[in-house]
Design an enzyme around this catalytic site. Sequence first.
Site, PDB file in Angstrom:
ATOM      1  N   ASN A   7     -10.177  -3.121   2.342  1.00 21.92           N
ATOM      2  CA  ASN A   7      -9.926  -3.023   0.902  1.00 21.92           C
ATOM      3  C   ASN A   7     -11.213  -2.675   0.180  1.00 21.92           C
ATOM      4  O   ASN A   7     -12.285  -2.543   0.788  1.00 21.92           O
ATOM      5  CB  ASN A   7      -9.374  -4.354   0.368  1.00 21.92           C
ATOM      6  CG  ASN A   7      -7.934  -4.602   0.783  1.00 21.92           C
ATOM      7  OD1 ASN A   7      -7.102  -3.712   0.736  1.00 21.92           O
ATOM      8  ND2 ASN A   7      -7.643  -5.831   1.196  1.00 21.92           N
ATOM      9  N   HIS A  27       0.829  -1.217   0.000  1.00 18.90           N
ATOM     10  CA  HIS A  27       0.000   0.000   0.000  1.00 18.90           C
ATOM     11  C   HIS A  27       0.863   1.266   0.000  1.00 18.90           C
ATOM     12  O   HIS A  27       0.527   2.269   0.634  1.00 18.90           O
ATOM     13  CB  HIS A  27      -0.947   0.011   1.206  1.00 18.90           C
ATOM     14  CG  HIS A  27      -1.931  -1.118   1.215  1.00 18.90           C
ATOM     15  ND1 HIS A  27      -3.114  -1.086   0.508  1.00 18.90           N
ATOM     16  CD2 HIS A  27      -1.895  -2.329   1.828  1.00 18.90           C
ATOM     17  CE1 HIS A  27      -3.777  -2.230   0.689  1.00 18.90           C
ATOM     18  NE2 HIS A  27      -3.048  -2.996   1.482  1.00 18.90           N
TER      19      HIS A  27
END
Length: 503
Positions: free
Chosen positions: A128, A55
């Site tokens: 997510n 990320h």
Amino acid sequence: MSDKNRLTTTAGAPVPSNNTSATAGERGPVLLQDYQLVEKLAHQNRERIPERVVHAKGWGAQGTFRVTHDITQYTCADIFSKVGNECEILSRWSTVAGELGAADAERDVRGFSLKFYTNEGNWDVVGNNTPIFFVRDAFKFPDFIRTQKRHPKTNLRSPEAMFDFWAAQPESVHQVTILMSDRGIPVNPMHMHGYGSHTYSMWNKDGVRHWVKFHFRCQQPIQNYTNAEAEKLIGSTRESYQEDLYNAIEDGNFPRWELNIQVMPEAEAETCGFNPFDLTKVWPHGDYPLIPVGMLEFDRNPENYFQMVENAAFSPSNKVPGIGYSPDKMLQARVFSYADAHRYRLGTHYEALPANAPKAAAGLNHYHKDGTMRFFTNDFGNPDAYYEPNQYGGPVADPSVAEPPLRINGDADRYVQQESDADYVQPRKLYAEVLNDAERDRLHKNMAAAFGPCSRSVKDRWLAVLEKVHPDYAAGVRAADAASDSDVNAIPVSDETPTEAAE
């Protein structure tokens, strides 16, 4: 002296020149005593911090959460105690695999992290844009991430490694199907749903526990790019998400998401037809319908991106009374690993940084004192109260916020969950019943393009997994692979509005 603020060093001394170095004569060497030059160069060398292992590329915004529905029958969390309660929020959306300079519109799962600054401390939801994940046990997470990063010899991304790993982990086929579907490339963060993904728990004032899933339902249209549309966009800008999000908020088009929960009575987990704590499984909405809770609106761009987004540290270890965990193996591991990553990347007192500092009404009261970045006051008004228990009025624990015990059967052991048809039931339903013919066709082509560079043996192993999901799935990907001959440009560029994904 002009009427402008006077430039100073970090120690506050005025700076006479910000243009030239101090030298021994006009052509002489630079003097080591030029502490202003040394400070400027040394600071530049330290301006970057380690990027996130996963990320790394992200985009953030600030806003407000407001409770719109009563869920006090499920939780005693203060934020949900009354309809109309509000708190500030911070979100960071991200790609999983790409580095800090990666293109925004790549095919990847998107992170969807939220920080709620509640009166009882920070509550983080780290999720997510998909309701599931690739693996269900954290023992495989480092291996999975290695397949998403660069090959140690070639220093290139390796489709061979990705599909070789997925073929050996059949539970991943559900998430890979979503990744290779229309949902794999959202137009930007404002046009995708968010999910807590893990199974959490809530308990009410009577100590009654329920298992819960968090869903953040996008209030904008769900929109996605095809491979070709994304490729064309990346050719003109690698920062499309940042541009879209920043400009929308600056223009007053504030993105909104509705928080919903799915709820399962605690005892029902024992009789459920699937493992409700398995991160590779969804809870059917027909059995566990979405319950609306509140609305999130993001109406502010951070004044400084580095301060509020790059320094943002989200972790499931940040929770408040009334919200707890579950036997979800991945969640249990992330409670440790996320906070540990932040201590490494940002420093010991990372939660004192502005992005992470709680705004709790009772203030900050803990005995974690020294170490790097000790830039805050935390002495409770008495310097003798630096340990606990003490007789000097230092903070003490509050047993009233204790979580009721989890009712879990079984002894500690390394249980190996064998492959079973349960890993194929939900992706089979997604493929055969949720997706339409056009979506399935694009899925076949996206999958073929993604594993086009792979060896024949890896392709065959992955196709065998797809065969167990549905014969048409394997046949469609096999045919698309043969037709494209590994041509990643097999999908024509569309002039239409980006496609809307099936939910």
